[in-house]
Structure formats: structure tokens, C-alpha cells
Design a protein around this motif. Sequence first.
Motif, PDB file in Angstrom:
ATOM      1  N   LEU A  48      25.341  22.542  42.521  1.00 29.97           N
ATOM      2  CA  LEU A  48      26.710  22.783  42.064  1.00 29.97           C
ATOM      3  C   LEU A  48      27.678  22.615  43.229  1.00 29.97           C
ATOM      4  O   LEU A  48      27.407  23.071  44.341  1.00 29.97           O
ATOM      5  CB  LEU A  48      26.835  24.200  41.495  1.00 29.97           C
ATOM      6  N   ASP A  49      28.811  21.940  42.965  1.00 28.47           N
ATOM      7  CA  ASP A  49      29.812  21.824  44.020  1.00 28.47           C
ATOM      8  C   ASP A  49      30.749  23.035  43.974  1.00 28.47           C
ATOM      9  O   ASP A  49      30.640  23.889  43.086  1.00 28.47           O
ATOM     10  CB  ASP A  49      30.590  20.507  43.895  1.00 28.47           C
ATOM     11  N   THR A  50      31.688  23.110  44.921  1.00 28.50           N
ATOM     12  CA  THR A  50      32.569  24.276  45.009  1.00 28.50           C
ATOM     13  C   THR A  50      33.467  24.429  43.784  1.00 28.50           C
ATOM     14  O   THR A  50      33.790  25.535  43.379  1.00 28.50           O
ATOM     15  CB  THR A  50      33.445  24.192  46.274  1.00 28.50           C
ATOM     16  N   GLY A  51      33.838  23.296  43.201  1.00 31.55           N
ATOM     17  CA  GLY A  51      34.650  23.354  41.987  1.00 31.55           C
ATOM     18  C   GLY A  51      33.892  23.991  40.835  1.00 31.55           C
ATOM     19  O   GLY A  51      34.449  24.784  40.072  1.00 31.55           O
ATOM     20  N   GLN A  52      32.623  23.668  40.702  1.00 31.27           N
ATOM     21  CA  GLN A  52      31.806  24.210  39.621  1.00 31.27           C
ATOM     22  C   GLN A  52      31.502  25.695  39.832  1.00 31.27           C
ATOM     23  O   GLN A  52      31.567  26.476  38.887  1.00 31.27           O
ATOM     24  CB  GLN A  52      30.503  23.409  39.506  1.00 31.27           C
ATOM     25  N   THR A  53      31.184  26.071  41.071  1.00 34.04           N
ATOM     26  CA  THR A  53      30.942  27.488  41.338  1.00 34.04           C
ATOM     27  C   THR A  53      32.229  28.291  41.164  1.00 34.04           C
ATOM     28  O   THR A  53      32.202  29.431  40.702  1.00 34.04           O
ATOM     29  CB  THR A  53      30.389  27.709  42.754  1.00 34.04           C
ATOM     30  N   GLY A  54      33.355  27.664  41.497  1.00 32.21           N
ATOM     31  CA  GLY A  54      34.648  28.314  41.290  1.00 32.21           C
ATOM     32  C   GLY A  54      34.918  28.576  39.820  1.00 32.21           C
ATOM     33  O   GLY A  54      35.474  29.617  39.444  1.00 32.21           O
ATOM     34  N   LEU A  55      34.506  27.622  38.956  1.00 33.12           N
ATOM     35  CA  LEU A  55      34.678  27.810  37.511  1.00 33.12           C
ATOM     36  C   LEU A  55      33.878  28.999  36.993  1.00 33.12           C
ATOM     37  O   LEU A  55      34.360  29.773  36.153  1.00 33.12           O
ATOM     38  CB  LEU A  55      34.240  26.544  36.764  1.00 33.12           C
ATOM     39  N   ILE A  56      32.657  29.162  37.502  1.00 33.37           N
ATOM     40  CA  ILE A  56      31.821  30.293  37.077  1.00 33.37           C
ATOM     41  C   ILE A  56      32.521  31.610  37.394  1.00 33.37           C
ATOM     42  O   ILE A  56      32.580  32.518  36.554  1.00 33.37           O
ATOM     43  CB  ILE A  56      30.435  30.241  37.770  1.00 33.37           C
ATOM     44  N   MET A  57      33.090  31.704  38.589  1.00 31.25           N
ATOM     45  CA  MET A  57      33.763  32.941  38.995  1.00 31.25           C
ATOM     46  C   MET A  57      35.107  33.115  38.284  1.00 31.25           C
ATOM     47  O   MET A  57      35.474  34.228  37.906  1.00 31.25           O
ATOM     48  CB  MET A  57      33.936  32.966  40.509  1.00 31.25           C
ATOM     49  N   SER A  58      35.817  32.023  38.064  1.00 32.60           N
ATOM     50  CA  SER A  58      37.111  32.105  37.386  1.00 32.60           C
ATOM     51  C   SER A  58      36.962  32.514  35.930  1.00 32.60           C
ATOM     52  O   SER A  58      37.788  33.269  35.399  1.00 32.60           O
ATOM     53  CB  SER A  58      37.849  30.766  37.481  1.00 32.60           C
ATOM     54  N   PHE A  59      35.917  32.023  35.262  1.00 30.22           N
ATOM     55  CA  PHE A  59      35.702  32.380  33.858  1.00 30.22           C
ATOM     56  C   PHE A  59      35.438  33.879  33.704  1.00 30.22           C
ATOM     57  O   PHE A  59      35.799  34.480  32.700  1.00 30.22           O
ATOM     58  CB  PHE A  59      34.559  31.560  33.256  1.00 30.22           C
ATOM     59  N   PHE A  60      34.810  34.477  34.704  1.00 29.09           N
ATOM     60  CA  PHE A  60      34.594  35.927  34.683  1.00 29.09           C
ATOM     61  C   PHE A  60      35.946  36.638  34.685  1.00 29.09           C
ATOM     62  O   PHE A  60      36.196  37.531  33.870  1.00 29.09           O
ATOM     63  CB  PHE A  60      33.765  36.355  35.893  1.00 29.09           C
ATOM     64  N   PHE A  61      36.833  36.254  35.595  1.00 23.47           N
ATOM     65  CA  PHE A  61      38.134  36.912  35.692  1.00 23.47           C
ATOM     66  C   PHE A  61      39.013  36.607  34.478  1.00 23.47           C
ATOM     67  O   PHE A  61      39.865  37.418  34.108  1.00 23.47           O
ATOM     68  CB  PHE A  61      38.847  36.515  36.988  1.00 23.47           C
ATOM     69  N   LEU A  62      38.799  35.460  33.855  1.00 25.35           N
ATOM     70  CA  LEU A  62      39.533  35.149  32.635  1.00 25.35           C
ATOM     71  C   LEU A  62      39.165  36.148  31.537  1.00 25.35           C
ATOM     72  O   LEU A  62      40.044  36.724  30.879  1.00 25.35           O
ATOM     73  CB  LEU A  62      39.215  33.722  32.177  1.00 25.35           C
ATOM     74  N   GLY A  63      37.860  36.355  31.335  1.00 27.95           N
ATOM     75  CA  GLY A  63      37.411  37.330  30.348  1.00 27.95           C
ATOM     76  C   GLY A  63      37.871  38.731  30.697  1.00 27.95           C
ATOM     77  O   GLY A  63      38.313  39.499  29.839  1.00 27.95           O
ATOM     78  N   TYR A  64      37.786  39.069  31.981  1.00 27.03           N
ATOM     79  CA  TYR A  64      38.201  40.387  32.475  1.00 27.03           C
ATOM     80  C   TYR A  64      39.683  40.632  32.153  1.00 27.03           C
ATOM     81  O   TYR A  64      40.056  41.694  31.632  1.00 27.03           O
ATOM     82  CB  TYR A  64      37.958  40.418  33.988  1.00 27.03           C
ATOM     83  N   SER A  65      40.521  39.647  32.462  1.00 28.32           N
ATOM     84  CA  SER A  65      41.965  39.787  32.243  1.00 28.32           C
ATOM     85  C   SER A  65      42.299  39.898  30.762  1.00 28.32           C
ATOM     86  O   SER A  65      43.138  40.709  30.362  1.00 28.32           O
ATOM     87  CB  SER A  65      42.705  38.591  32.859  1.00 28.32           C
ATOM     88  N   LEU A  66      41.644  39.086  29.945  1.00 30.21           N
ATOM     89  CA  LEU A  66      41.934  39.081  28.503  1.00 30.21           C
ATOM     90  C   LEU A  66      41.582  40.401  27.828  1.00 30.21           C
ATOM     91  O   LEU A  66      42.206  40.778  26.828  1.00 30.21           O
ATOM     92  CB  LEU A  66      41.184  37.937  27.811  1.00 30.21           C
ATOM     93  N   MET A  67      40.603  41.125  28.351  1.00 29.02           N
ATOM     94  CA  MET A  67      40.116  42.326  27.672  1.00 29.02           C
ATOM     95  C   MET A  67      40.764  43.608  28.161  1.00 29.02           C
ATOM     96  O   MET A  67      40.631  44.644  27.512  1.00 29.02           O
ATOM     97  CB  MET A  67      38.589  42.421  27.843  1.00 29.02           C
ATOM     98  N   GLN A  68      41.498  43.573  29.261  1.00 26.57           N
ATOM     99  CA  GLN A  68      42.094  44.797  29.800  1.00 26.57           C
ATOM    100  C   GLN A  68      42.995  45.504  28.781  1.00 26.57           C
ATOM    101  O   GLN A  68      42.828  46.697  28.530  1.00 26.57           O
ATOM    102  CB  GLN A  68      42.915  44.448  31.043  1.00 26.57           C
ATOM    103  N   ILE A  69      43.929  44.778  28.228  1.00 28.48           N
ATOM    104  CA  ILE A  69      44.890  45.396  27.311  1.00 28.48           C
ATOM    105  C   ILE A  69      44.234  45.806  25.986  1.00 28.48           C
ATOM    106  O   ILE A  69      44.405  46.946  25.539  1.00 28.48           O
ATOM    107  CB  ILE A  69      46.100  44.461  27.083  1.00 28.48           C
ATOM    108  N   PRO A  70      43.451  44.923  25.329  1.00 26.56           N
ATOM    109  CA  PRO A  70      42.751  45.363  24.111  1.00 26.56           C
ATOM    110  C   PRO A  70      41.809  46.538  24.378  1.00 26.56           C
ATOM    111  O   PRO A  70      41.685  47.443  23.542  1.00 26.56           O
ATOM    112  CB  PRO A  70      41.959  44.117  23.684  1.00 26.56           C
ATOM    113  N   GLY A  71      41.144  46.532  25.542  1.00 27.34           N
ATOM    114  CA  GLY A  71      40.235  47.619  25.885  1.00 27.34           C
ATOM    115  C   GLY A  71      40.964  48.946  26.003  1.00 27.34           C
ATOM    116  O   GLY A  71      40.484  49.977  25.510  1.00 27.34           O
TER     117      GLY A  71
END
Length: 399
Positions: A48-71
Motif C-alpha cells: 500500500l502506498d501512503t495515499g492508500q494508507t491515508g484513506l484507511i485512516m481518513s475513513f475511520f475519522f469520517l465515520g467517527y465525525s458522522l456519528m458524534q452528533i447522532p450518538g
Amino acid sequence: METQVEKTVVNKSSAGLIFALMAGYSMIYMDKSMISTAIITMAEEFSLDTGQTGLIMSFFFLGYSLMQIPGGWLADKIGAKKVLMLSLAIISIFSFAFGAVSSLMLFMVIRFFAGLGHGGYPPSCSKSIADNFPQERRTFIQSLILSTSGIGGILAFTLGANLININWRYGYLALGTLFAVALVLVGVFVPKQATSEKTSGNKPAIKFSQVITNRNVLVLFVAMLLLNFLLYGNMSWLPSFLAKKFAIDIKTISYLLAVNAIFQTIATMFAGKLLSKLFLGKERIFIISATVLAAILVAAFVASNNLVVSMICLISVSMVSISAFTAIFTWPHKIMDPSIIGSSIGIINTGGTLGGFLAPMILGQLIKAAGGSFTLAFGFMAVASLLCGLCVLGVKKEA
């Protein structure tokens, strides 16, 4: 005699509740920290290149951010315990799943859903504190639970790192198991019925539209966003900075980060004491002082060419900035109605997770624009810290 017995029962119950919430939060922070180590081994194994590993980590924060308010909203509506248990169950399942798959797409999807699980925990944890403790104890208890950021970091850099060195999948097998243990603890020790529900009387319910447009909530959202440019920026780029400037190997950097995490833990608990006693009602002054001092220390850290001086500055930056974070995170317990504390914290902490999402990308571009120099990036973090301090001037003290 009856009063003493009743008091003893309450104290035991409170200790169990705090322990359960701290256990879950420790795993939350362990997961956040451990991915940065695991991703190195994963990148080698799956090319995996840095862009791909970055996507894995960014998708985590995307889910995290989306669920804060509903949670947070769910915690206010259906109770903190249900959301806490649902969050931990989701993270446990997807931690096991992460260690069982072998494709980039599945890594991204699973980390996204793990992020959704993470998003429900902080606001429902704050809701549980507001429900089960008197206002004068909430700040210290919240800071005590937030101190698990250091505990989680220590676990990630010791237990997690050692398992990942053997096989990164073992790390996530252990993580899923630890989340399951935290789930059981929450199930046993967190009360089913909130005390606030018993004493709320005929007070009219506060609408969610009133929460999301509340001035204090919005100001603290922006303050948290700005502060997390410093916190997550430091977390993301510190290893690279130390390795480049002082030619330190990964093992030594991990040791230094573990020491830094210990001091962060101490600072969070100490900040809780200060905010409960010396700075009670003076949170604005505390935050402004901390953010100004953090900006000065960041500048000193970057300017120093001596490793010892730089590490002293770094540890000081971590302690002061985490103290400011603790003050912002606990302030709603003093100025917001307990019935909406889950929604309030959910909105405010969304600013923090967005900071976690944006900081690595923005700072990466600044480092690139500066030809590999970190001075501009760390300067940006110092300015963000100062702006955070200015931002809290907009908070009204009344609830």
C-alpha cells in the motif's frame, strides 16, 4: 447508620461506574494510537502506498465525525448505557473483522464502521457522568476518564506494538477482545436508569434544534476544531519530525511517545483538579492561558536543536494542550443542562474529530510547500492554538 450504609453503597457503585467508563475510553484511545503502528506492517504486506494508507485512516475519522452528533442525541433520548454498549459492541466486532480481511476496500469499510462505533462513546460517556454524579464532581470525573488517553497510548505502544511486531492481526484480535471486556464492564456497572430522569420534574424538554444553534455549543465546537489542529497535528507528524531532525530510530521514538503519554495522563488528572478547585468559574482564563503557553512552547520546540530541550518542550506542549482540551470538554457540564449534555458534547467533539481528519492533510501540504521543512506546519499549529484561546472569549457563562 442507614445513611452511612447508603453512602457506602453509592461510593462502591460510583467506583464501578468510573472504572467501566475508563476501561472503554482506554480501548478507544488504544485503537486510535495502534493503527499508526499497524499500518506500517500492513503497507509492507499489501504493498500500500501512503495515499492508500491515508484513506484507511481518513475513513475511520469520517465515520467517527458522522456519528458524534447522532450518538449524543441517542444518549439523551434512549439513555447512555444503551449507546455505550452498542458503541463498544460495534467496535469489538469490527476490530475482529479488521484483523481477518486482506483487501484495501474492506480495510476502508471496516475502519469506517469502527469509526461509527467510536463516535457514540464520548457523548454517551459524558451523558452517563451528568446522569449519575452531582455537578460539583462532574468536571473532575470527566477529566479522570479523559486521562485514559495516556493509558490507551501506553497500551498501544507496549502491548499493541509487541503483538503487531509478531503479526499485526494479533493486535486486532487482542483489541477486539479488550473491547468485549469493556462491554461487559459497562453492562455490569453502568446504571440502567439515569438519576436525572428521576429528578427532572416537569421541566420542559429542550429541542435538538435549540442545542445545535446554542451559542456556547457552536463556540466550543470551533474551539475544539482549532485545538485539535495542534493535538492531532502533533500526533501525526511528530515521529517524522523527530526522525528527520535528530535521526532517531522508530524504537526510540516509540519509547519517547510512551513517556509523553504518561505525562499527558498526569496532566489531564491535574487539570481536572485545577478546574474543580482553583479555576472553578474561571475556565475562560484557564483555556486562554494554556493555549497561549502551548503556542510559545511549540515555537520553542521547533527552534531547538538540542534533543533534551526539544523533549522538555514537547512534553510541556502535550501537558498544556491536553489541559486546554480537558477544560473545553468538561466546560459543558457547568454551563449546559444535563438533559442535553450528550447532544452538546456530540456536537462539540465533532469539531475535534474534524480537526483529526483535516490536520494531517493540511499540515502535510504545508510541509510539502516548505520543501520538507516542518517550521511552517508547526507555526500553523501554534496559530491555531492562539485562535482557540481567542475563540472561548465568545462563551457565555450562564447555562
